[in-house]
Motif scaffolding. Sequence first.
Motif, PDB file in Angstrom:
ATOM      1  N   ARG A  71     -15.517  -8.861  -1.748  1.00  0.00           N
ATOM      2  CA  ARG A  71     -15.432  -7.982  -0.582  1.00  0.00           C
ATOM      3  C   ARG A  71     -15.834  -8.706   0.690  1.00  0.00           C
ATOM      4  NH1 ARG A  71     -12.706  -5.794  -3.524  1.00  0.00           N
ATOM      5  NH2 ARG A  71     -12.654  -3.622  -4.206  1.00  0.00           N
ATOM      6  N   TYR A 124      -7.766   6.057   2.032  1.00  0.00           N
ATOM      7  CA  TYR A 124      -7.908   6.726   3.329  1.00  0.00           C
ATOM      8  C   TYR A 124      -7.225   8.087   3.242  1.00  0.00           C
ATOM      9  CZ  TYR A 124      -9.961   2.780   5.753  1.00  0.00           C
ATOM     10  OH  TYR A 124     -10.834   1.795   6.162  1.00  0.00           O
ATOM     11  N   ASN A 149      -3.233   5.333   1.288  1.00  0.00           N
ATOM     12  CA  ASN A 149      -3.333   6.423   2.251  1.00  0.00           C
ATOM     13  C   ASN A 149      -2.837   7.707   1.590  1.00  0.00           C
ATOM     14  OD1 ASN A 149      -3.359   4.616   5.080  1.00  0.00           O
ATOM     15  ND2 ASN A 149      -2.079   3.763   3.472  1.00  0.00           N
ATOM     16  N   PHE A 209     -14.399  -4.267   2.487  1.00  0.00           N
ATOM     17  CA  PHE A 209     -12.950  -4.425   2.530  1.00  0.00           C
ATOM     18  C   PHE A 209     -12.520  -5.425   1.465  1.00  0.00           C
ATOM     19  CE2 PHE A 209      -9.081  -6.532   3.880  1.00  0.00           C
ATOM     20  CZ  PHE A 209      -8.278  -5.471   4.242  1.00  0.00           C
ATOM     21  N   SER A 236      -9.443   0.673  -1.293  1.00  0.00           N
ATOM     22  CA  SER A 236      -9.771   1.716  -0.316  1.00  0.00           C
ATOM     23  C   SER A 236      -8.816   2.885  -0.480  1.00  0.00           C
ATOM     24  CB  SER A 236      -9.659   1.190   1.126  1.00  0.00           C
ATOM     25  OG  SER A 236     -10.478   0.071   1.349  1.00  0.00           O
ATOM     26  N   PHE A 283     -17.838  -1.207   6.783  1.00  0.00           N
ATOM     27  CA  PHE A 283     -17.323  -0.749   5.499  1.00  0.00           C
ATOM     28  C   PHE A 283     -16.754  -1.918   4.692  1.00  0.00           C
ATOM     29  CE2 PHE A 283     -16.059   2.924   8.429  1.00  0.00           C
ATOM     30  CZ  PHE A 283     -17.332   3.471   8.373  1.00  0.00           C
ATOM     31  N   SER A 307      -9.686  -1.746   9.005  1.00  0.00           N
ATOM     32  CA  SER A 307     -10.940  -2.393   8.631  1.00  0.00           C
ATOM     33  C   SER A 307     -11.987  -2.161   9.719  1.00  0.00           C
ATOM     34  CB  SER A 307     -10.730  -3.886   8.400  1.00  0.00           C
ATOM     35  OG  SER A 307     -10.063  -4.478   9.495  1.00  0.00           O
ATOM     36  N   SER A 367      -5.151  -1.303  -0.392  1.00  0.00           N
ATOM     37  CA  SER A 367      -5.602  -0.026   0.148  1.00  0.00           C
ATOM     38  C   SER A 367      -4.571   1.048  -0.162  1.00  0.00           C
ATOM     39  CB  SER A 367      -5.845  -0.123   1.658  1.00  0.00           C
ATOM     40  OG  SER A 367      -6.454   1.065   2.143  1.00  0.00           O
ATOM     41  N   ASP A 391       0.799  -1.219   0.000  1.00  0.00           N
ATOM     42  CA  ASP A 391       0.000   0.000   0.000  1.00  0.00           C
ATOM     43  C   ASP A 391       0.837   1.277   0.000  1.00  0.00           C
ATOM     44  OD1 ASP A 391      -1.986  -1.839   0.185  1.00  0.00           O
ATOM     45  OD2 ASP A 391      -2.792  -1.148   2.090  1.00  0.00           O
ATOM     46  N   THR A 447      -5.153   3.263   7.074  1.00  0.00           N
ATOM     47  CA  THR A 447      -6.063   2.189   6.689  1.00  0.00           C
ATOM     48  C   THR A 447      -6.388   1.303   7.881  1.00  0.00           C
ATOM     49  OG1 THR A 447      -5.215   2.118   4.425  1.00  0.00           O
ATOM     50  CG2 THR A 447      -6.354   0.166   5.234  1.00  0.00           C
TER      51      THR A 447
END
Length: 461
Positions: free
Chosen positions: A441, A418, A396, A431, A416, A429, A425, A394, A239, A423
Amino acid sequence: MHIATVNPANGETVKTYHPMGEDEIERRLQLAEATFRTYRTTTFDERAHLLHRAAELLDEDRRAIGRVITTEMGKPVKQARAEAAKCAKAMHWYADHAAELLADEEPDASDVKDSGASRVLVRYRPLGPVLAVMPWNFPLWQVVRFAAPALMAGNVGLLKHASNVPQTALYLEDLFHRAGFTEGCFQTLLIGSAAVDEILRDERVKAATLTGSEPAGRAVASTAGEMVKKTVLELGGSDPYVVMPSADLDRAAEVAVTARTQNTGQSCIAAKRFIVHTEVYDAFAERFTAGMKALRVGDPMDEETDVGPLSSEQGRNDLEELVADAVRAGATVLCGGERPDGPGWFYPPTVLAGIDREMRIHREEAFGPVATLYRAADLDEAVLIANDTSFGLSSNVWTRDEAEADRFVRDLEAGSVYVNGMTASHPAFPFGGVKRSGYGRELSGHGIREFCNITTVWHGA
């Protein structure tokens, strides 16, 4: 297959288990099938009562099971207790919300009339026994985020857990049984990876979910595809953590340390690649490196420990090879980078700068407390670097510019995004990831519907 608790803090074998034989596996498959026939007819209220009770028991057990988790895979014990508390919260959430999430849906009246029906419903019905192949890094959470929605939907679960966390795996089966679930609702299969294929091919198993490595995901997806069975895969992640000039730099650097080293860096959704705008690169690198240096590495049972051992000797060896390859290719070590003396599979928080696309650590997931720093000239280059990976779990982004945030949300290839946060979970929401991070998901209404037969019910006029 070696199924055992081996303490990562000292390398000592605590307890070993014999894998289940064919007869026991068959007995459990029969039990799962038989239990599903009756469990599927229970009401949401009945299931919720049982799941609430499981959550209460888990909350009561969190100190004891926290120590078991730490002994088996090495995470700091305070993080293990927090994982147990998070699981209890998710159980309560699904117990409270499943009936609403899976309520019958009525299409628009004009569409119903156009179809010639007097009434049409969309109903969510359970599939049957679902096989869950789960990893060691969050040995409670990875299982519960599958089990809670699956059980509330009326499915039954078969758990093949990682072979280094057998005590946690057996605890989960016992937890659901103590809560009042019928014995066959949730069963732990103490088996090696080689046994998964045959179980997945069994007609009584209707679907599978896997969290783990890309090779494991490919194997499960291949068999499931051949058998035409539904799967959900959550695989690796590398990520990005992007920092722009308008960011709160002190906060971004502080959170970055936690984002990289949570669970000793052994998290698919941990930030791994820190992409910093050139205007603030030096200032961020200084703050971030200082924060990584300040972390306390040591006995995971010590309440003051921030970073424990890696889960296995092989895991540490793999991480060392990635760092060594980067250094040979010209990366600069800003802190860490050398294994400490003494027992256990420890590795220090490490920051590498000067990363290029040819280094293995740029292409592969670093599963441990090793961060890579990248300098970006502008937003466009930051996006290019962030997306220059086969993973997409994910991401950020740190910026106080709304237009920049919107651009990152639009262009980052991840499940995702953020903004100005780390990040994490949450049961409410969805994931999951894109690209080689998997598909499908977990969590939220999306997660509970993954293992449902979405049924159209049409009534004639």
